[in-house]
Design an enzyme around this catalytic site. Structure first.
Site: not given
Length: 739
Positions: A475-477, A551
Site C-alpha cells: 500500500i505504501d509503495d 502516505h
C-alpha cells in the site's frame, strides 16, 4: 570509499566499525562543517500566497479546530513549467533544466539543490530506475554461508568475501550490532562468529576469543533467538527438541481460525510456511566443528526454562507448544505428508519470476531448504532459480568484501527520487522522469496475491517494493508511485491515468476496518501471532500505521479525494493516533521523526489548517528535539526506550523529514527551518550527496533496522526543493488539480 551496485561511491563510514554505546544526542553525524550561510530573508513574492485559512467543507468541523493560525504552507499551483535555456533541446542537461532561484531565496540553497539534483540524475539506471544499497546487519551474510554449507555448495571465494565483510563489521569488544552505533546483539554475534569459524578463523584468535567470551557472559547459545538456534540445529549444534514446534498442518487452517497462516504478516507467513517443513523433518548435517565455547556450560547446554503462569498468555502458549511436541510423535503420517505437500505447492506457487520469494532474503533461504528436503535437487529449475536470485542480493565492494542485502528497493527508491526531482524544480517532462515513469508503469501488478484472502472481491492494481514481488504489492509503495506518476508529464497520459486509477482503487479497497492502512494486508491485526514462543524475531503482524496511512491520505488528497468519506476516516485515525507530545510513531522509518514527517504533510494536503492544534503540537515537538547543529536525528533505541524519541546524531534523511513537516505547517520563515536548511547545506558533500552511516529505516521496530543508502539523497533534495518552490499540489487538469 566503497563502490555500490549502481556504480556510485559511498562513504566508508556507512556500515563501518563503531564504538559501543549511544551516539550523543545533538552530535554531528555527517561531513565536517563548512561556512554556515545566513538564510534569513524576505518572503518570496514569486511563490504565491499561502494556503487557504480554512480546511474547506470536505473535512468535518471536528477536524478543523484551530488556534491562532500561523502563515499557511507555501504551495505552488502544480509542477513547474518546463524551464529551458535558449536553444536547449532538453534531453540530458541538469542545471539547465532547473528553474532560476526564486526571488529572495538564498543562492546557496539553490546551488545545494542543483548539486543534489545533478547527483541524483547521474545515479539513474538507463532503464529508468534508481536503487541504493539496502544495508542491514551481518546475520544476512552469516546465514548465506550457513545455507551454502547446508546445501554443500559453499565455495572458497564466496566464503572469503563474506568473511571479509563480517570481520569489518566487528567492534573492538568482539561483538556485532544490528545498526550503526547500536549496542551489542547476542544472536548477531553468535551467527557472525559461526560464519567466521566456517571461514577458518581459529577460536583462539583474539577477535574470536573476545566474541566467544562476550557470548558466554550474555547467556550463550541458549539465550539466542529462535531463528539463530534453528540455524544451529541444522548442524547439530542445538537440539530440535529444544525449539518451538511448527507443525505443517498449520497450512490447513481456514482464514477464520486463529493462528492460520494469513493471520501473520506476509513476511512472517512466507517464512513460517517453509519452516514448518523444516521443523517436521528436523534435518541435521554433519557439523564441521564443535561450538562448546559458546555455551555458558558445555556440560549442560540446555538450561531449564521456568514456565509462566497458566493464566498468562505466555504460559498458555508455552503449554500449547509442549502439546505440539507430543502431537509430533503421534501425527498421522498421511496427514503430515499431505500437509508438507500442500506447503510445497504453496511455496512453489509464490516463487517470483526472478526465482526469489517475496523479494526478500529470509523467506527465500528457508524456501530453498524446505524444497530441498522434500526432494528438489539443486538442478531443479525451481531450486536453480532460487539460488541464482540469492546471488543477486550480493553487493561487492572495492576491497573484495561481499555484503548481502536483505531486500532490494528499486520501486520505492524510484518513486521517491522522482518526487524529489520534481519538487526540486526539474521540469516534469524531463527525459529522466519520463524514463522513470515508463519503468514504474511497467512494474504495475495486475494480478491477485495473498492480500485477496481478506479482500476477495477487490480488483488488483498496485506496486511492490522490489524488482519482482507480484504476490505482495504494498500500500505504501502504491501511494508513493501514484504521487510520483501524477507529478510527471508523460507523453501517454491515458496510460498513466489508467494505472493511477487502478492503484487508487486498490489502495482504497485495502483500508482496514478502523479507517487506517497497513503495509501489505487489510485488518492483519490478530493479537495471537506475536505471543507464540517461535515469534521472537520481530514484528509478525501488519497492523495499520501512521506513516502508511499518511502516505495514502496524501495521495488521495492529491487525487482530489480529500472529501471522500474513506479519506476522512483516515484523517480521523491519524489525529487520534498522535502521541501526547505531538509526534507520531513511525513503523517503517525511525521513528517519531519519520512518523511526524509523514503525517503533517498529509494532513495539510488534505485540508487540515496549519493552525489546527494537532499540527501546532507537532511543530512544537519538532522544535523541541532539534539538535544544536540545526539537524534532527533519532536513534533506533527509541523503539525500546521512549526517552530516545527524537534524540540522536543528526542525519540528512531525518533532518529532511522534520523540515518537510515544518514546511507543510507553514513554518518556512521560522528559525527551526532556517537552521535545518543551513544544516543540510553545510553538511552536503562536494558531489551533491550526503553521508549517513546511521540507520534511519525500519524493517521490524528495534529488531531489524535498515540503512537505505538513497534516503540520504532523495529526502534532503525534497526538503530543499519545497523550501525553494513551495509545497507540491496536484497538476492542473488532474483529478486533484486546482486545489
Amino acid at each position: 570509499m566503497t563502490a555500490t551496485t549502481d556504480g556510485s561511491a559511498e562513504s566508508a563510514g556507512a556500515g563501518s566499525e563503531s564504538t559501543p554505546g549511544a551516539p550523543p544526542p545533538g552530535s554531528a553525524g555527517a561531513a565536517a562543517p563548512r561556512t554556515e550561510y545566513g538564510l534569513a530573508g524576505p518572503p518570496d513574492p514569486a511563490v504565491g500566497p499561502g494556503a487557504p485559512a480554512g480546511a474547506g467543507p470536505c473535512v468535518p468541523v471536528a477536524l478543523t479546530e484551530r488556534v491562532a493560525a500561523p502563515p499557511g504552507p507555501v504551495r505552488r499551483p502544480g509542477p513547474p513549467a518546463a524551464y529551458r535555456q535558449p536553444g536547449e533541446p532538453g534531453t540530458g542537461r541538469t542545471a539547465a533544466d532547473l528553474p532560476p532561484p526564486p526571488a529572495g531565496s538564498p543562492r546557496e540553497v539553490y546551488e545545494a539543490a542543483a548539486r543534489a539534483t545533478r547527483h541524483l540524475l547521474e545515479r539513474q539506471d538507463p532503464a529508468g530506475w534508481w536503487k541504493g544499497d539496502l544495508e542491514t546487519n551481518v546475520t544476512m551474510d552469516a546465514e548465506d554461508l550457513l545455507l551454502r554449507q547446508f546445501l554443500g555448495i559453499r565455495d572458497e571465494a564466496t566464503t572469503y568475501a563474506a568473511a571479509l565483510f563480517i570481520r569489518g563489521e566487528q567492534r573492538e569488544d568482539g561483538t556485532w550490532a544490528t545498526f550503526h552505533g547500536g549496542p551489542p546483539e547476542l544472536s548477531a554475534t553468535i551467527e557472525a562468529y559461526v560464519a567466521l569459524r566456517l571461514a577458518g578463523d581459529r577460536p583462539d584468535a583474539p577477535h574470536m576469543s573476545r566474541a566467544s567470551a562476550w557470548i558466554r557472559a550474555n547467556g550463550g547459545i541458549a539465550a539466542a533467538r529462535v531463528f539463530t538456534r534453528i540455524w544451529l540445529a541444522l548442524f547439530g549444534w542445538w537440539s530440535w527438541d529444544h525449539l518451538p514446534e511448527l507443525p505443517p498442518e498449520l497450512v490447513f487452517l481456514p482464514p477464520w481460525v486463529p493462528l492460520n497462516i494469513y493471520d501473520f504478516g506476509c513476511w512472517a507467513r512466507q517464512t513460517i510456511v517453509p519452516l514448518t517443513v523444516v521443523s517436521a523433518l528436523r534435518p541435521v548435517r554433519p557439523a564441521p566443528f564443535a561450538l562448546d565455547e559458546l555455551h555458558t556450560d558445555a556440560r549442560t547446554p540446555y538450561p531449564a526454562i521456568r514456565m509462566a503462569p497458566l493464566t498468562s498468555w505466555d504460559g498458555a502458549f508455552q503449554r500449547m507448544d509442549k502439546a505440539l511436541h507430543v502431537y509430533r510423535r503421534f501425527a498421522p503420517r498421511r496427514l503430515r505428508k499431505a500437509a508438507m505437500d500442500t506447503a510445497a505447492r504453496w511455496i512453489v506457487e509464490r516463487q517470483e519470476n526472478d526465482g526469489c520469494w517475496g523479494g526478500i532474503q529470509p523467506p527465500a533461504v528457508y524456501s530453498v531448504i524446505a524444497l530441498h528436503l522434500l526432494g528438489y535437487d539443486l538442478g531443479h529449475p525451481v531450486m536453480r532459480a532460487g539460488l541464482e536470485s540469492l546471488d543477486r542480493f550480493a553487493v561487492r565492494r572495492e576491497d573484495g568484501a561481499r555484503m548481502i542485502e536483505a531486500c532490494q528497493s528499486p520501486v520505492w527508491d524510484t518513486c521517491l527520487a522522482a518526487i524529489a526531482l520534481v519538487d526540486a524544480g526539474v521540469r516534469p517532462d524531463h527525459p529522466a522522469l519520463v524514463r522513470a515513469a515508463d519503468w514504474m508503469l511497467g512494474e504495475e501488478i495486475t494480478r491477485t496475491g495473498d492480500w485477496a484472502v481478506r479482500r476477495p472481491g477487490l480488483a488488483p492494481g498496485g506496486w511492490a517494493f522490489e524488482f519482482h514481488n507480484d504476490t505482495y504489492p504494498d500500500i505504501d509503495d502504491t501511494a508513493e508511485v501514484v504521487l510520483a506518476l501524477r507529478r510527471i508529464r508523460h507523453p501517454d497520459p491515458v496510460r498513466v491515468d489508467a494505472a493511477i486509477a487502478r492503484g487508487v482503487s486498490w489502495n482504497l479497497g485495502m483500508q482496514s476496518k478502523d479507517g487506517a492502512w497497513g503495509a501489505f494486508d487489510a485488518d492483519n491485526t490478530s493479537p495471537f501471532p506475536n505471543k507464540l514462543p517461535f515469534c521472537d524475531f520481530g514484528e509478525v503482524i501488519d497492523p495499520p500505521s501512521a506513516d502508511v496511512t499518511a502516505h495514502v491520505v496524501e495521495m488521495l488528497a492529491f487525487e482530489g479525494r480529500a472529501g471522500d468519506a474513506r479519506t476522512r476516516r483516515g484523517i480521523a485515525w491519524l489525529l487520534d493516533a498522535q502521541e501526547p507530545d505531538g509526534s507520531w510513531f513511525g513503523r517503517w522509518g525511525t521513528n517519531y521523526v519519520y512518523g511526524t514527517g509523514s503525517v503533517v504533510p498529509a494532513l495539510t494536503a488534505a485540508g487540515i489548517a496549519p493552525g489546527h492544534p494537532a499540527v501546532r503540537r507537532a511543530v512544537r515537538w519538532l522544535e523541541s528535539v532539534q539538535n544544536e547543529d540545526g539537524g534532527w536525528g533519532e536513534d533506533q533505541r527509541s523503539y525500546q526506550d521512549r526517552s530516545w524519541a527524537g534524540k540522536g546524531a543528526s542525519t540528512a534523511s531525518q533532518t529532511a523529514w522534520a523540515l518537510m513537516a515544518l514546511l507543510a505547517a507553514g513554518e518556512r520563515d521560522g528559525e527551526a527551518v532556517t537552521r535545518g536548511i543551513a544544516h543540510l547545506v553545510r553538511t552536503q558533500r562536494e558531489d551533491g550527496s550526503w553521508d549517513e552511516p546511521y540507520f534511519t529505516g525500519t524493517g521490524f521496530p528495534w529488531d531489524f533496522s535498515i540503512n537505505y543508502h538513497l534516503y540520504r539523497q532523495v529526502f534532503p533534495l525534497t526538503a530543499l526543493g519545497r523550501y525553494l518552490y513551495g509545497e507540491p499540489s496536484a497538476p492542473a487538469g488532474s483529478p486533484g488539480g486546482g486545489r
